[in-house]
Design an enzyme around this catalytic site. Structure first.
Site, PDB file in Angstrom:
ATOM      1  N   CYS B 239       0.870  -1.189   0.000  1.00  0.00           N
ATOM      2  CA  CYS B 239       0.000   0.000   0.000  1.00  0.00           C
ATOM      3  C   CYS B 239       0.895   1.223   0.000  1.00  0.00           C
ATOM      4  CB  CYS B 239      -0.989  -0.023   1.158  1.00  0.00           C
ATOM      5  SG  CYS B 239      -0.226  -0.162   2.792  1.00  0.00           S
ATOM      6  N   ARG B 244      -2.195  -0.895   5.492  1.00  0.00           N
ATOM      7  CA  ARG B 244      -3.406  -1.432   4.871  1.00  0.00           C
ATOM      8  C   ARG B 244      -3.108  -2.790   4.249  1.00  0.00           C
ATOM      9  NH1 ARG B 244      -5.229   3.529   1.109  1.00  0.00           N
ATOM     10  NH2 ARG B 244      -3.017   3.946   1.225  1.00  0.00           N
TER      11      ARG B 244
END
Lengths: 140, 287
Positions: B239, B244
């Site tokens: 990410c 994430r």
């Protein structure tokens, strides 16, 4: 720095490094609710600080030479709520010039930059920037 | 939950509520984006580990070393055989991140509380500001292992041989319209786009509205049927800064049973800024 900010910085300096960040929780707790007359603006998304991932709303009004500040920050984001609460409490009733002179390195002066960590520090810059521009606009 | 490839790593709020008193064998750990959220109230007996100030070392732009990790665990009364259960804000992003870091140091029994802090609160369960203290332990940490973490050089080789890459950022970040996620200007890059060959599956597609993970069937529909990823192949997720993607890493590794999936935590803040690193812009090419 304004006298009240100097006072706040001195208060922060009295607290040991490891506990200093928790002072923000009192400010988060004491942030007054948004007055009803601003709730329509809030609903319309006006006054949002877009640099913050949480929904942070900040409003400034200037009456003569006196600044009035209002904000709405979720309780689930106590760090930014505390920082906004500190600004609102310290600069409510200040002059537009005092707000314009707010130091950019405030987190360092308060001694909480390290405790926040590098990545969280810069998000605060958006709040400061919004505060200064909305006061400058309202003072015009 | 029973359908998942490794159902034992995911526990419900009910399960956690029943085990809050089992502090001899279980440690519940809150990991949030907001560094003060734990102090406003947390699960009874839960300790706080911050992804940034506890787990990262700014001086080397890396994680803390094995010694510091051992000290951190010992301070929280965690032994090598303790079951650690992570939960947190923002649909468990940071809980998954902390889970991944614990795995990096070889901790055996790690779990995630499905739905995180938001689900616990929504169910009207108790939060307390009381911070527990546990007798110190003698935790022994391994040097961080490489089989779940991808460094840049490895990602380059992986890309060159056409390995599966999952970009879990927003479509706007993937396409290259924006160089940072809204609200996180400090984690930007000089260039917008993605690693050549990467598919785009925003991390949030794996989560339901209430922050819990989607069912195995729904997840297979997205990652296997739609994106053509295969549990037997080598996969790398990334990410911006690796948080994430640790959520997606968790989904692929534990819920779908991918054998070899790594998190590239250097992610776009490294690749997007690196001299000589090729990128792609725009929509993925149609096959």
């Amino acid at each position: 720095m304004s006298d009240r900010l100097t006072e706040t910085v001195e208060q922060f300096a009295l607290v040991p490094d490891t506990d200093r960040l928790y002072l923000l929780l009192d400010y988060a707790e004491q942030l007054p609710p948004l007055p009803d007359r601003l709730s329509a603006a809030r609903e319309a998304g006006l006054g949002r600080v877009h640099e913050c991932q949480s929904p942070v709303f900040l409003y400034a009004e200037v009456e003569g030479e006196t600044v009035h500040l209002f904000a709405d920050v979720p309780r689930e984001a106590p760090t930014v709520r505390g920082l906004v609460g500190l600004l609102v409490e310290t600069y409510e009733g200040a002059t537009p010039e005092e707000v314009a002179a707010l130091p950019e390195d405030l987190l360092y002066r308060l001694g909480i930059a390290k405790q926040l960590g590098m990545r969280r520090q810069q998000g605060f810059a958006g709040v400061l920037h919004r505060l200064k521009t909305s006061v400058a606009e309202a003072a015009r | 939950m029973a359908d998942y490839a490794h159902p034992e790593v995911l526990v419900s709020t009910d399960w956690v509520a029943r085990h809050l008193g089992d502090t001899d064998t279980i440690r519940v750990i809150e990991s949030n984006e907001d560094v003060l959220l734990y102090a406003t109230g947390h699960l009874h007996n839960a300790v706080h580990i911050d992804w940034q100030t506890d787990l990262q070392d700014d001086l080397v732009r890396d994680y803390i070393g094995a010694q510091e990790f051992a000290r951190l665990c010992s301070e929280h009364g965690i032994r090598n055989d303790t079951t650690v259960v992570f939960y947190g804000d923002k649909s468990n992003w940071w809980a998954c991140y902390a889970f991944w870091v614990f795995k990096l140091f070889g901790h055996k029994d790690c779990r995630i509380m499905d739905g995180g802090r938001a689900k616990w609160s929504a169910e009207g369960r108790v939060l307390t500001p009381d911070v527990p203290a546990y007798p110190s332990t003698n935790y022994e940490a391994q040097e961080p292992g490489g089989d779940i973490r991808a460094f840049h050089a490895e990602v380059v080789r992986h890309m060159e041989r056409g390995g599966a890459l999952v970009d879990v950022r927003s479509p706007q970040e993937y396409i290259g319209e924006v160089t940072h996620m809204p609200g996180y200007p400090q984690e930007g890059a000089l260039r917008g786009g993605h690693i050549p060959g990467a598919v785009n599956v925003p991390w949030s597609r794996a989560a339901r509205e209430d922050g819990t993970f989607k069912s195995r069937e729904m997840l297979e529909e997205i990652y296997l049927q739609e994106q053509g990823l295969t549990p037997k192949g080598d996969t790398v997720a990334y990410c911006r800064i690796g948080e994430r993607s640790s959520h997606t890493w968790f989904v692929l590794r534990y819920l779908l049973g991918f054998k070899n999936v790594k998190n590239y935590d250097g992610s776009w803040t490294e690749w997007g800024n690196l001299v000589g690193a090729p990128i792609e812009r725009g929509e993925p090419e149609a096959e």
